[in-house]
Design an enzyme around this catalytic site. Structure first.
Site, short mmCIF file in Angstrom:
data_model
loop_
_atom_site.label_atom_id
_atom_site.label_comp_id
_atom_site.label_asym_id
_atom_site.label_seq_id
_atom_site.Cartn_x
_atom_site.Cartn_y
_atom_site.Cartn_z
CG ASP A 92 10.52 -29.20 -27.02
OD1 ASP A 92 10.51 -27.98 -27.50
OD2 ASP A 92 9.98 -29.39 -25.62
CG HIS A 93 12.71 -26.05 -24.55
ND1 HIS A 93 13.05 -24.19 -24.36
CD2 HIS A 93 11.24 -26.63 -25.10
CE1 HIS A 93 11.32 -24.50 -24.84
NE2 HIS A 93 10.45 -25.39 -24.95
CG HIS B 126 6.84 -24.56 -20.98
ND1 HIS B 126 7.92 -23.63 -21.24
CD2 HIS B 126 7.11 -25.31 -22.39
CE1 HIS B 126 8.65 -23.62 -22.03
NE2 HIS B 126 7.70 -24.76 -23.11
N GLY B 127 3.22 -26.35 -18.09
CA GLY B 127 2.78 -27.01 -17.38
C GLY B 127 1.10 -26.88 -17.75
CB SER C 167 -0.20 -29.13 -21.36
OG SER C 167 0.12 -30.31 -22.48
CG ASN D 290 5.82 -27.36 -29.02
OD1 ASN D 290 6.02 -26.76 -29.96
ND2 ASN D 290 7.83 -26.90 -28.62
P1 13P Z 1 2.85 -27.97 -22.13
O1 13P Z 1 3.62 -29.34 -21.34
O2 13P Z 1 2.26 -27.91 -21.18
O3 13P Z 1 2.00 -28.71 -22.67
O4 13P Z 1 3.64 -27.26 -23.12
C1 13P Z 1 5.05 -28.16 -23.61
C2 13P Z 1 6.26 -27.82 -24.62
O5 13P Z 1 5.31 -26.47 -24.77
C3 13P Z 1 7.06 -28.23 -24.88
O6 13P Z 1 8.36 -27.31 -25.36
#
Ligand code: 13P
Length: 297
Positions: A79-80, A181-182, A212, A232
């Site tokens: 990821d990333h 994210h978050g 999330s 994700n």
């Molecule tokens: P969240 O932390 O918002 O669930 O996002 C995770 C994500 O996109 C990881 O690449």
């Protein structure tokens, strides 16, 4: 089934696979147990920070062991990854999917590096996810409102995204349509009209980061548009892990890790099961042993 076949099946049957970030063995256990319980195909992923902590080889071996033990379809995703070398390490160590996030680079540079990664990954049957317009935020609970962060970014432009996909040949594009994210005091609102335009223009799969704390209805509609096959999720797992661990340790003298961690694993599993239900992937795992049983019958 190959990663391509697993994602094709999700697209044609209208569900998405959860891609769950796992920074340690306990999270992997929670994720895998949820998948087994609900017969859902899974993507287990790790960011550069998580994979550094876990260890590339440790991560691969753990997933391989679970795949053998459970006979269960689990894809792995880096990821990333932020640079060519980091992505190449991921290709070498045998991830099924590589997310190269060149969104902080000048556009032409992002195209150039992504193209190289796609060529090298495809030689090994590995799929590549690209990113053009940066998905903002960090996988932690935020106090500030989502709107102020959303306003500081630029949402994915369908024309530019189509050019990027055509030039690079990525298999998946990570879109920024307000997803962050978050988690935030109020769920970030998604620009689903934009997602429709992107889906119409692009030949590839789409992924939704920041899974999330989004509105369930937004997620269902995003999947229904038809190209989002990977969502994700990280922050909700991290929060469940930490809160449960704090509760377990509060007022306890316990020192045996195997007695401390089961409730933590169960809390992660519960979050993952909720996401699997929401993403529609429950019951969708094609389990090789069951396939052969069906054939024998
Ligand atoms: P969240 O932390 O918002 O669930 O996002 C995770 C994500 O996109 C990881 O690449």
């Amino acid at each position: 089934m190959t990663a391509q076949e697993i994602l094709n099946k999700a697209k044609s049957e209208g569900y998405a696979l959860g891609a769950f970030n796992a920074g340690d063995l306990e999270i992997v256990k929670g994720v895998v147990q949820a998948g087994v319980e609900l017969k859902s195909p899974l993507i287990v992923e790790a960011s550069p920070g998580e994979i550094k902590f876990f260890g590339h080889k440790n991560f691969d071996c753990v997933i391989e062991n679970f795949k053998k033990e459970m006979g269960f379809p689990i894809l792995t995703n880096l990821d990333h990854s932020l640079g060519l070398e980091e992505a190449q390490e991921g290709i070498e160590s045998g991830f099924d999917l590589i997310h190269f996030d060149g969104s902080s680079l000048p556009y032409e540079e992002n195209v150039k590096i992504t193209k190289v990664i796609v060529e090298q990954a495809h030689e090994k049957g590995i799929l590549v996810e690209g990113e053009v317009d940066k998905i903002l935020g960090e996988s932690i609970p935020h106090r500030e409102e989502a709107e102020s962060i959303q306003a500081s970014g630029s949402y994915t432009d369908p024309e530019k995204a189509a050019d990027f996909v055509n030039q690079t040949g990525v298999d998946i594009l990570a879109v920024f349509i307000g997803n962050l994210h978050g988690t935030y005091p109020q769920p970030p609102k998604l620009d689903l009209e934009r997602l429709k335009l992107i889906a119409e223009k692009l030949p590839c799969f789409l992924s939704l980061h920041g899974g999330s704390g989004l509105l369930e209805e937004d997620i269902k509609q995003a999947i229904a548009i038809g190209k989002v096959v990977k969502i994700n999720v990280n922050t909700e797992l991290r929060v469940a892990y930490r809160e449960t661990l704090e509760n377990v340790l509060k007022g306890s003298e316990e020192v045996a890790i195997y007695r401390i961690m089961p409730p933590v694993i169960a809390a992660v599993q519960k979050v993952v099961e909720g996401k699997i239900q929401l993403f529609g992937s429950a019951g969708k795992a094609v389990i090789p042993s069951e396939e052969s049983t069906t054939t024998q019958l």
